[in-house]
Design an enzyme around this catalytic site. Structure first.
Site, PDB file in Angstrom:
ATOM      1  N   GLY A   1       0.670   3.979  13.261  1.00  0.00           N
ATOM      2  CA  GLY A   1       1.227   2.754  13.844  1.00  0.00           C
ATOM      3  C   GLY A   1       0.314   2.200  14.934  1.00  0.00           C
ATOM      4  O   GLY A   1       0.049   0.997  15.005  1.00  0.00           O
TER       5      GLY A   1
ATOM      6  N   CYS B   1      13.359  10.329   8.510  1.00  0.00           N
ATOM      7  CA  CYS B   1      12.941   9.861   9.846  1.00  0.00           C
ATOM      8  C   CYS B   1      14.056  10.026  10.864  1.00  0.00           C
ATOM      9  O   CYS B   1      13.800  10.329  12.022  1.00  0.00           O
ATOM     10  CB  CYS B   1      12.484   8.421   9.773  1.00  0.00           C
ATOM     11  SG  CYS B   1      13.725   7.325   9.078  1.00  0.00           S
TER      12      CYS B   1
ATOM     13  N   GLY C   1       5.989   4.780   9.105  1.00  0.00           N
ATOM     14  CA  GLY C   1       5.141   5.971   9.031  1.00  0.00           C
ATOM     15  C   GLY C   1       5.032   6.610  10.394  1.00  0.00           C
ATOM     16  O   GLY C   1       5.924   6.468  11.236  1.00  0.00           O
ATOM     17  N   SER C   2       3.922   7.285  10.607  1.00  0.00           N
ATOM     18  CA  SER C   2       3.773   8.069  11.843  1.00  0.00           C
ATOM     19  C   SER C   2       3.268   7.214  13.011  1.00  0.00           C
ATOM     20  O   SER C   2       2.664   6.156  12.800  1.00  0.00           O
ATOM     21  CB  SER C   2       2.775   9.201  11.586  1.00  0.00           C
ATOM     22  OG  SER C   2       1.514   8.636  11.280  1.00  0.00           O
TER      23      SER C   2
ATOM     24  N   LYS D   1       0.886  -1.170   0.000  1.00  0.00           N
ATOM     25  CA  LYS D   1       0.000   0.000   0.000  1.00  0.00           C
ATOM     26  C   LYS D   1       0.921   1.216   0.000  1.00  0.00           C
ATOM     27  O   LYS D   1       1.478   1.588   1.032  1.00  0.00           O
ATOM     28  CB  LYS D   1      -0.845  -0.041   1.274  1.00  0.00           C
ATOM     29  CG  LYS D   1      -2.202   0.608   1.198  1.00  0.00           C
ATOM     30  CD  LYS D   1      -2.191   2.038   0.780  1.00  0.00           C
ATOM     31  CE  LYS D   1      -1.722   2.981   1.835  1.00  0.00           C
ATOM     32  NZ  LYS D   1      -1.524   4.344   1.345  1.00  0.00           N
TER      33      LYS D   1
HETATM   34  P1  NAD Z   1       1.673   8.374   7.782  1.00  0.00           P
HETATM   35  O1  NAD Z   1       1.665   7.544   9.026  1.00  0.00           O
HETATM   36  O2  NAD Z   1       0.673   9.442   7.656  1.00  0.00           O
HETATM   37  O3  NAD Z   1       1.482   7.423   6.517  1.00  0.00           O
HETATM   38  C1  NAD Z   1       2.282   6.284   6.331  1.00  0.00           C
HETATM   39  C2  NAD Z   1       1.510   5.288   5.494  1.00  0.00           C
HETATM   40  O4  NAD Z   1       0.366   4.862   6.223  1.00  0.00           O
HETATM   41  C3  NAD Z   1       1.002   5.845   4.173  1.00  0.00           C
HETATM   42  O5  NAD Z   1       1.130   4.870   3.174  1.00  0.00           O
HETATM   43  C4  NAD Z   1      -0.455   6.118   4.472  1.00  0.00           C
HETATM   44  O6  NAD Z   1      -1.271   6.061   3.326  1.00  0.00           O
HETATM   45  C5  NAD Z   1      -0.790   4.983   5.414  1.00  0.00           C
HETATM   46  N1  NAD Z   1      -1.960   5.233   6.262  1.00  0.00           N
HETATM   47  C6  NAD Z   1      -2.526   6.427   6.584  1.00  0.00           C
HETATM   48  N2  NAD Z   1      -3.613   6.225   7.372  1.00  0.00           N
HETATM   49  C7  NAD Z   1      -3.726   4.895   7.545  1.00  0.00           C
HETATM   50  C8  NAD Z   1      -4.643   4.076   8.269  1.00  0.00           C
HETATM   51  N3  NAD Z   1      -5.669   4.591   8.942  1.00  0.00           N
HETATM   52  N4  NAD Z   1      -4.453   2.727   8.249  1.00  0.00           N
HETATM   53  C9  NAD Z   1      -3.405   2.193   7.577  1.00  0.00           C
HETATM   54  N5  NAD Z   1      -2.525   2.908   6.857  1.00  0.00           N
HETATM   55  C10 NAD Z   1      -2.685   4.253   6.841  1.00  0.00           C
HETATM   56  O7  NAD Z   1       3.155   8.901   7.632  1.00  0.00           O
HETATM   57  P2  NAD Z   1       3.746   9.827   6.473  1.00  0.00           P
HETATM   58  O8  NAD Z   1       3.226  11.199   6.701  1.00  0.00           O
HETATM   59  O9  NAD Z   1       3.541   9.188   5.149  1.00  0.00           O
HETATM   60  O10 NAD Z   1       5.312   9.734   6.787  1.00  0.00           O
HETATM   61  C11 NAD Z   1       5.888  10.477   7.777  1.00  0.00           C
HETATM   62  C12 NAD Z   1       6.118   9.657   9.019  1.00  0.00           C
HETATM   63  O11 NAD Z   1       6.875   8.476   8.715  1.00  0.00           O
HETATM   64  C13 NAD Z   1       6.958  10.400  10.018  1.00  0.00           C
HETATM   65  O12 NAD Z   1       6.458  10.200  11.315  1.00  0.00           O
HETATM   66  C14 NAD Z   1       8.341   9.762   9.883  1.00  0.00           C
HETATM   67  O13 NAD Z   1       9.172   9.878  10.974  1.00  0.00           O
HETATM   68  C15 NAD Z   1       7.976   8.356   9.617  1.00  0.00           C
HETATM   69  N6  NAD Z   1       9.097   7.648   8.991  1.00  0.00           N
HETATM   70  C16 NAD Z   1       9.786   6.715   9.739  1.00  0.00           C
HETATM   71  C17 NAD Z   1      10.876   6.042   9.190  1.00  0.00           C
HETATM   72  C18 NAD Z   1      11.635   4.996   9.966  1.00  0.00           C
HETATM   73  O14 NAD Z   1      12.389   4.212   9.365  1.00  0.00           O
HETATM   74  N7  NAD Z   1      11.475   4.906  11.266  1.00  0.00           N
HETATM   75  C19 NAD Z   1      11.261   6.326   7.877  1.00  0.00           C
HETATM   76  C20 NAD Z   1      10.568   7.289   7.152  1.00  0.00           C
HETATM   77  C21 NAD Z   1       9.465   7.930   7.725  1.00  0.00           C
END
Ligand code: NAD
Length: 495
Positions: A247, A300, A242-243, A189
């Site tokens: 998570g 990140c 992601g965020s 996804k």
């Molecule tokens: P996000 O959590 O908004 O989205 C991440 C993914 O989750 C996207 O594909 C999004 O479509 C999906 N998503 C959104 N809502 C969802 C739901 N309800 N259920 C399931 N999936 C859903 O994060 P973002 O804005 O795309 O990325 C930024 C975040 O990612 C920051 O917090 C950053 O620190 C983190 N990040 C972490 C790492 C790491 O390796 N630790 C690396 C890169 C980014």
């Protein structure tokens, strides 16, 4: 490295409407709906992606399960999987120019960084796990003589992969490659604002000989497709980056559905600590500026909290300011740009909200703090530094995920450790010191998945990446990542 000429040709390529990638072919979304893809370079739409829904996720999971049960991938000899994945890595490398420019048009990362961090790094990751997989052995347990205890390592089944928009190819490959190498079938996804390169990646995998259904990509809104994947009863694991809030949702989806495993790589508020005896303050300032401002801070592991020892504070801040103002922000497809665009207009607004709050809470703006290059129609932000930041301020506690640095000063090592660990996160960190003992003490004392010493942000596929505390659990990269995608099975045989 890609040439400016090649970039200029590729930036004009028509992309058009993209479908979902299910069962080895591009298909329309069930509802026939699509989402526009807007480039942060100029704010203009240049393609569209299929707006998938729960029925599309179900189609993709069924295709993945069918492929898994059939066994032409999951039960194939590791040497076969190695051959296909090696070809896949070669194709990604061959199409590196195309993938890099496509990705930059989608998410605005400066091309110099994107080229290496996206297609080249993804190809390297795929090759690494291809080469590893025929070296993974099962075990024989040290049992009594009248039994034989065998420990088999088997793929999990269907793995869901959900990734963010900052480095979709690189982060996607960190999960897709070990999952596939281990014999799993995968449903990806992609992030809704940067899906294009992952769709192309799936086509290249198919061209390399990956059987239909082994790798599927379903685009669409996270709240719809991501949720459907998280709740699906026939998905065995979700690998997520992601965020934090999303998570948490994934853990909840797992609890409400089939207790699928969830691996989380979340955000950070990483401390970058400069001691007075840093070997080269100027160099530390240049690397620190890059460590927070490259890719507009959308990294990140970005060193977003800078802690500087009081005795060198003024000198270091002068160097930092000069390194920061030298960074050229501009068109991410211009090789001369050091920093490209913020990924979307929404993210830019969010960043500016953090700036306003920091000023309101009493931090002092040293440089930046505003949107720039508005005449382009794109989303650009000046690298921003605040000093006099205190622990209670939003800027010290929350991840911006933008080009905004908060600076604090400290007197003693003890105080540096206390400030560094005063966060709910624990992803990355750095320590600058010429004293070996200080360096080793700090490596032990800082609660984070990685501690850099006299550098910021370096790594390769051989070392794990991941966080502690609310930065998540489970590691991407290195041979350790393979363990997430393999199940242990015991055979207990009476002799
Ligand atoms: P996000 O959590 O908004 O989205 C991440 C993914 O989750 C996207 O594909 C999004 O479509 C999906 N998503 C959104 N809502 C969802 C739901 N309800 N259920 C399931 N999936 C859903 O994060 P973002 O804005 O795309 O990325 C930024 C975040 O990612 C920051 O917090 C950053 O620190 C983190 N990040 C972490 C790492 C790491 O390796 N630790 C690396 C890169 C980014």
């Amino acid at each position: 490295m890609i040439s400016q000429n090649a970039i200029e040709t590729l930036r004009k390529t028509e992309i058009g409407a993209q479908g979902l990638f299910i069962d080895g072919v591009q298909v329309e979304a069930t509802g026939g709906a699509s989402l526009p893809v807007t480039s942060p370079i100029d704010g203009r739409p240049f393609a569209s992606i299929a707006d998938g829904n729960a029925a599309d996720i179900d189609r993709a999971v069924k295709s993945a399960r069918k492929a898994f049960v059939k066994g032409s991938w999951s039960r194939a000899a590791p040497a076969f999987r190695k051959k296909v994945l090696t070809k896949f890595a070669e194709l990604v490398e061959k199409h590196a120019d195309e993938l890099a420019v496509l990705g930059v048009r989608d998410n605005g990362t400066e091309i110099g960084m994107a080229y290496k961090a996206e297609p080249l790094s993804a190809a390297g990751t795929i090759r690494y796990y291809a080469e590893a997989i025929d070296k993974v052995y099962g075990e024989i347990a040290p049992t009594a003589e009248n039994v034989l205890g065998l420990i088999h390592k088997e793929p999990l089944g269907v793995v869901g992969v959900i990734v963010p928009w900052n480095f979709p190819l690189m982060i996607g490959a960190w999960k897709i490659a070990p999952a596939l190498a281990a014999g799993n079938c995968v449903v990806v996804k992609p992030p809704e604002i940067a899906s294009l390169t992952l769709l192309r990646l799936a086509e290249l995998a198919s061209e390399a000989g990956l059987p239909a259904g082994v790798l599927n990509v379903v685009t669409g809104l996270g709240a719809v497709t991501g949720e459907a994947l998280g709740l699906h009863m026939d998905v065995d694991a979700i690998a997520f980056t992601g965020s934090g809030p999303v998570g948490r949702r994934l853990l909840d989806y797992s609890a409400r559905s089939n207790l699928k495993r969830v691996f989380l790589e979340l955000g950070g508020k990483s401390p970058n600590i400069v001691f007075a005896d840093a070997p080269d303050l100027k160099q530390a300032a240049v690397v620190s500026a890059n460590g927070i401002f490259r890719n507009s801070g959308q990294v990140c592991v970005a060193g977003s909290r800078l802690l500087v020892q009081a005795s060198v504070y003024d000198r270091f801040m002068d160097e930092l300011l000069s390194a920061t103002t030298r960074l050229r922000v501009g068109d991410p497809l211009d090789l001369a740009s050091d920093v490209g665009a913020v990924s979307s207009a929404e993210q830019l607004d969010k960043n500016l909200g953090f700036v306003a709050k920091a000023a309101e809470e009493g931090a002092r703006l040293v440089t930046g703090g505003e949107r720039i290059l508005t005449e382009t129609g794109g989303s650009y932000m000046a690298p921003t530094i605040f000093e006099n930041v205190t622990q209670d301020m939003q800027l010290a506690r929350e991840e911006v995920f933008g080009p905004v640095l908060g600076v604090m000063r400290f007197e003693t090592e003890e105080e540096a450790v206390r400030l560094a660990n005063s966060t709910v996160y624990g992803l990355a960190s750095a320590v600058w010191t010429a004293n070996l003992s200080t360096a080793h003490r700090m490596v032990r004392a800082i609660n984070a998945g990685v501690v850099h010493v006299n550098t910021y942000g370096g790594a390769d596929i051989t070392v794990p990446l991941g966080g502690v505390k609310q930065s998540g659990f489970g590691r991407d990269k290195s041979l350790h990542a393979l363990e997430k995608y393999l199940e242990l099975k015991t055979a207990w045989i009476a002799l």
